[in-house]
Scaffold this active site. Structure first.
Site, short mmCIF file in Angstrom:
data_model
loop_
_atom_site.label_atom_id
_atom_site.label_comp_id
_atom_site.label_asym_id
_atom_site.label_seq_id
_atom_site.Cartn_x
_atom_site.Cartn_y
_atom_site.Cartn_z
CG ASP A 1 22.75 -29.49 109.12
OD1 ASP A 1 22.01 -30.41 109.40
OD2 ASP A 1 22.86 -29.28 107.71
CD GLU B 1 21.70 -42.89 96.17
OE1 GLU B 1 21.49 -43.50 97.25
OE2 GLU B 1 22.07 -42.89 94.89
CG ASP C 1 21.31 -26.19 105.92
OD1 ASP C 1 20.87 -26.04 105.09
OD2 ASP C 1 21.18 -28.06 105.34
#
Length: 228
Positions: free
Chosen positions: A7, A52, A155
Site C-alpha cells: 500500500d 486534505e 493497511d
C-alpha cells in the site's frame, strides 16, 4: 510462491500534477502465509503536504522533512519486491504512482501484469456490493479498529488478511504446499489427487432409492428424468 502485499500513501491523486508518494508499506507472503518480513518507509515528497492529505494520513510537513526522498529508497524497494506478485487494493492507483517515481529516476518500472488487484477480485466475487477495504473487513470480520488514519504498513497488513479471505481463506491450498520450493515434499507444482483405489460405498439407502423412483414415476413419461 512469494507475494508482496503493498500500500502507498500520497499527497494527492495524480503524479502528473505533482503529487508524490509519502509512505510505502509492504508485507511478504510465502505460500499465502505472512513471513514477518516487511518494508516500510516514510518519504519526503519534496513538496508541501496539502491539508486534505494531512487530514487523511496524519503526515505533516514537519514530520516528513527529515525523511529520505524516493531516490534514496528506490533500490531497496525494488530489491524487496523483486519479481514477486504485488497484491494491491486498487492497483491502478498505486502502480501509477510507483512507476511515475521510478520513471523520474530512470529506474526499471514495475510491469502491470505483476500486480494483483484485490479491488477487481472483490468486485467480481461480490458484484454490486461495497468493495472498499473497510467494507471487506466488515464482510470477513477482520478487526480494523486501529485504522483511524490511513497508514501504508497497517493497511497492507489488513489487506493481506482480506486477500487471503478473497482467495479462499488463510490456507487456500489446504497446506499442501509446505516447503520453500512452493510444493509439498515429493510433489510437483501441478500435483493432483489420484482416484481412490476403492470407491466409497453409496450413502443412499434402499428405502431412499425406492422413494426417488416413485417420485420420478409420478412425474409422468414426459418428465425430463423419465426421458433421460
Amino acid at each position: 510462491m512469494r507475494e508482496i502485499v503493498l500500500d502507498t500513501e500520497t499527497t494527492g491523486f495524480d503524479p502528473e500534477q505533482g503529487d508524490r508518494i509519502v509512505e510505502i508499506g509492504a508485507v511478504e507472503l510465502w505460500n499465502h502465509v505472512a513471513t514477518g518480513q516487511t518494508f516500510h518507509k516514510y518519504i519526503n515528497p519534496e513538496r508541501g503536504m496539502p491539508q486534505e492529505a494531512f487530514e487523511v494520513h496524519g503526515l505533516g510537513d514537519d514530520f516528513l522533512r527529515d525523511k529520505p526522498v524516493f531516490a534514496q529508497i528506490a533500490d531497496e524497494f525494488l530489491t524487496f519486491v523483486g519479481d514477486a506478485k504485488i497484491v494491491i487494493h486498487n492497483a491502478a492507483f498505486d502502480m501509477k504512482f510507483l512507476n511515475a517515481e521510478l520513471g523520474w529516476l530512470k529506474k526499471p518500472q514495475l510491469p502491470w501484469e505483476q500486480a494483483v488487484d484485490t479491488l477487481a477480485i472483490a468486485r467480481a466475487k461480490f458484484p454490486g456490493s461495497p468493495a472498499s477495504l473497510d467494507a471487506l473487513c466488515r464482510r470477513f470480520a477482520i478487526d480494523n479498529s486501529s485504522r483511524t488514519l490511513h497508514g501504508a504498513l497497517l493497511d497492507s497488513e489488513i489487506l493481506a488478511e482480506v486477500y487471503l479471505e478473497l482467495i479462499g481463506g488463510k490456507q487456500p491450498d489446504f497446506a499442501l504446499s509446505t516447503d520453500t520450493s512452493g510444493a509439498a515434499a515429493g510433489q510437483s507444482d501441478n500435483w493432483r489427487p489420484r482416484p481412490r483405489p476403492t470407491p466409497l460405498p453409496p450413502r443412499i439407502t434402499e428405502k431412499e432409492k425406492a422413494a426417488h423412483a416413485a417420485f420420478v414415476d409420478a412425474l409422468g413419461e414426459n418428465a425430463l428424468w423419465s426421458r433421460l
